[in-house]
Design an enzyme around this catalytic site. Structure first.
Site, PDB file in Angstrom:
ATOM      1  N   ASP A 206       2.638   8.203   5.173  1.00  0.00           N
ATOM      2  CA  ASP A 206       3.510   7.484   6.106  1.00  0.00           C
ATOM      3  C   ASP A 206       4.855   7.145   5.473  1.00  0.00           C
ATOM      4  O   ASP A 206       5.058   7.327   4.271  1.00  0.00           O
ATOM      5  CB  ASP A 206       2.809   6.213   6.642  1.00  0.00           C
ATOM      6  CG  ASP A 206       1.949   5.517   5.585  1.00  0.00           C
ATOM      7  OD1 ASP A 206       2.258   5.656   4.391  1.00  0.00           O
ATOM      8  OD2 ASP A 206       0.978   4.850   5.961  1.00  0.00           O
TER       9      ASP A 206
ATOM     10  N   ASN B 222      -6.356  -5.395   8.894  1.00  0.00           N
ATOM     11  CA  ASN B 222      -6.723  -5.231  10.313  1.00  0.00           C
ATOM     12  C   ASN B 222      -7.441  -3.900  10.583  1.00  0.00           C
ATOM     13  O   ASN B 222      -7.623  -3.525  11.732  1.00  0.00           O
ATOM     14  CB  ASN B 222      -5.472  -5.343  11.206  1.00  0.00           C
ATOM     15  CG  ASN B 222      -4.475  -4.215  10.975  1.00  0.00           C
ATOM     16  OD1 ASN B 222      -4.695  -3.341  10.142  1.00  0.00           O
ATOM     17  ND2 ASN B 222      -3.373  -4.233  11.718  1.00  0.00           N
TER      18      ASN B 222
ATOM     19  N   HIS C 192      -6.412  -0.844   9.714  1.00  0.00           N
ATOM     20  CA  HIS C 192      -5.601   0.381   9.862  1.00  0.00           C
ATOM     21  C   HIS C 192      -5.779   1.312   8.662  1.00  0.00           C
ATOM     22  O   HIS C 192      -6.044   0.866   7.550  1.00  0.00           O
ATOM     23  CB  HIS C 192      -4.115   0.066  10.119  1.00  0.00           C
ATOM     24  CG  HIS C 192      -3.345  -0.442   8.939  1.00  0.00           C
ATOM     25  ND1 HIS C 192      -2.342  -1.386   9.051  1.00  0.00           N
ATOM     26  CD2 HIS C 192      -3.378  -0.145   7.608  1.00  0.00           C
ATOM     27  CE1 HIS C 192      -1.814  -1.622   7.857  1.00  0.00           C
ATOM     28  NE2 HIS C 192      -2.431  -0.885   6.975  1.00  0.00           N
TER      29      HIS C 192
ATOM     30  N   GLU D 119      -2.401   1.572  13.596  1.00  0.00           N
ATOM     31  CA  GLU D 119      -2.821   0.200  13.878  1.00  0.00           C
ATOM     32  C   GLU D 119      -3.949   0.200  14.914  1.00  0.00           C
ATOM     33  O   GLU D 119      -4.184   1.218  15.580  1.00  0.00           O
ATOM     34  CB  GLU D 119      -1.613  -0.602  14.404  1.00  0.00           C
ATOM     35  CG  GLU D 119      -0.413  -0.643  13.456  1.00  0.00           C
ATOM     36  CD  GLU D 119      -0.617  -1.528  12.213  1.00  0.00           C
ATOM     37  OE1 GLU D 119      -1.775  -1.815  11.842  1.00  0.00           O
ATOM     38  OE2 GLU D 119       0.403  -1.922  11.609  1.00  0.00           O
TER      39      GLU D 119
HETATM   40  C1  F6R Z   1       0.112   3.035   3.032  1.00  0.00           C
HETATM   41  C2  F6R Z   1      -0.954   3.033   4.002  1.00  0.00           C
HETATM   42  C3  F6R Z   1      -1.634   1.781   4.417  1.00  0.00           C
HETATM   43  C4  F6R Z   1      -2.135   0.969   3.237  1.00  0.00           C
HETATM   44  C5  F6R Z   1      -2.759  -0.328   3.723  1.00  0.00           C
HETATM   45  C6  F6R Z   1      -3.266  -1.170   2.581  1.00  0.00           C
HETATM   46  O1  F6R Z   1       0.541   4.365   2.794  1.00  0.00           O
HETATM   47  O2  F6R Z   1      -1.281   4.055   4.484  1.00  0.00           O
HETATM   48  O3  F6R Z   1      -2.729   2.086   5.248  1.00  0.00           O
HETATM   49  O4  F6R Z   1      -3.077   1.724   2.530  1.00  0.00           O
HETATM   50  O5  F6R Z   1      -1.812  -1.054   4.441  1.00  0.00           O
HETATM   51  O6  F6R Z   1      -2.169  -1.599   1.831  1.00  0.00           O
HETATM   52  P1  F6R Z   1      -2.381  -2.259   0.414  1.00  0.00           P
HETATM   53  O7  F6R Z   1      -3.014  -1.221  -0.421  1.00  0.00           O
HETATM   54  O8  F6R Z   1      -1.015  -2.601  -0.066  1.00  0.00           O
HETATM   55  O9  F6R Z   1      -3.267  -3.429   0.617  1.00  0.00           O
END
Ligand code: F6R
Length: 260
Positions: A67, A136, A138, A143
């Site tokens: 992303d 959440n 995702h 989301e």
């Molecule tokens: C980022 C991504 C998100 C993160 C998720 C957890 O490329 O795809 O799904 O993996 O938001 O973020 P952290 O690891 O910072 O808790």
């Protein structure tokens, strides 16, 4: 799904890195899907250490990021293009020409998203996709209520995600409202998935993704439909798993030929 519960966050990085290193060793031009955020940082550090020790060569690896934010320039230190260059490509000695990040700045975002999915397909598909999970539920930036069939596209970040990611920015208002993310369908096309999570703030999301109903309210639950998904978590992130003892027993008794 294989669920691996380890005592510490450091071990989560070590075990997941071993799995990825095994794939790269068997296939030096493997295609790796890269996640950003805090969760995979220990994986990248472990892989970098293997490269520095001469135990791994990642110079032929192709990679596609999950992303990218929309609305910040590529050279912004928190653009995922910058983060991937700094945290992954440089320390692992990868060839930057073989690494792609979704284009959050394209004038025609839709066309850029279609081109991104095409590029993954042309590269032969992703051999192993690294994933974190949001509080959440995702994965990528899909989301809750994201379509299970979705492909790479623009999404609006949930307020909780913006709040969670505010730690990377000077002010919460600086967190972009939009992103481009691989879709759940795109992620599910990868031949293997490895999702890592550490800490108690991920316990509910892990429990819902692993043991809850498969529902777009928890996008990570789609992994229950993947034929080769590995979830590597520390004890804190595993706290909500009802079958934790069974997963530990399974891992302890894993056949030698299946270990990594
Ligand atoms: C980022 C991504 C998100 C993160 C998720 C957890 O490329 O795809 O799904 O993996 O938001 O973020 P952290 O690891 O910072 O808790």
């Amino acid at each position: 799904m294989e669920i691996i519960i380890l005592p510490t966050a450091a071990e989560v990085g070590q075990v997941a890195a071993r799995k990825i290193a095994q794939i790269i060793t068997r296939k030096p031009a493997a295609v790796i899907g890269l996640a950003t955020g805090s969760s995979p940082l220990a994986i990248y550090a472990e892989l970098a250490a293997k490269v520095q020790a001469g135990d791994l060569d990642a110079s032929a690896v192709r990679a596609f990021a999950l992303d990218e934010y929309v609305g910040i320039p590529e050279e912004h230190p928190q653009s995922y293009a910058s983060v991937i260059a700094h945290d992954v490509v440089e320390p692992l000695g990868m060839n930057p020409d073989l690494v792609q990040v979704p284009d959050g700045r394209a004038s025609d975002i839709e066309a850029a998203c279609t081109a991104y999915d095409d590029a993954i397909r042309t590269a032969g598909g992703v051999d192993i996709q690294i994933l974190g999970i949001g509080a959440n539920g995702h994965i990528g930036f899909n989301e809750p209520t994201s379509s299970f069939a979705s492909r790479t596209r623009i999404k609006t970040l949930a307020p909780q995600t913006r709040a969670d990611n505010a730690r990377f920015f000077d002010s919460p208002d600086d967190v972009p409202t939009h992103c481009v993310t691989q879709g759940l369908g795109t992620i599910m096309d990868a031949r293997q998935l490895v999702l890592v999570a550490q800490g108690s703030n991920k316990a509910d999301a892990i429990a819902a993704a692993v043991e809850g109903p498969v529902t777009s309210m928890c996008p990570g639950s789609i992994l229950q439909f993947h034929q080769h998904a590995t979830i590597v978590v520390d004890e804190a992130a595993a706290a909500g798993l009802r079958l934790a003892d069974y997963y530990k027993y399974t891992y302890e008794n894993k056949p030698v030929w299946q270990r990594f």
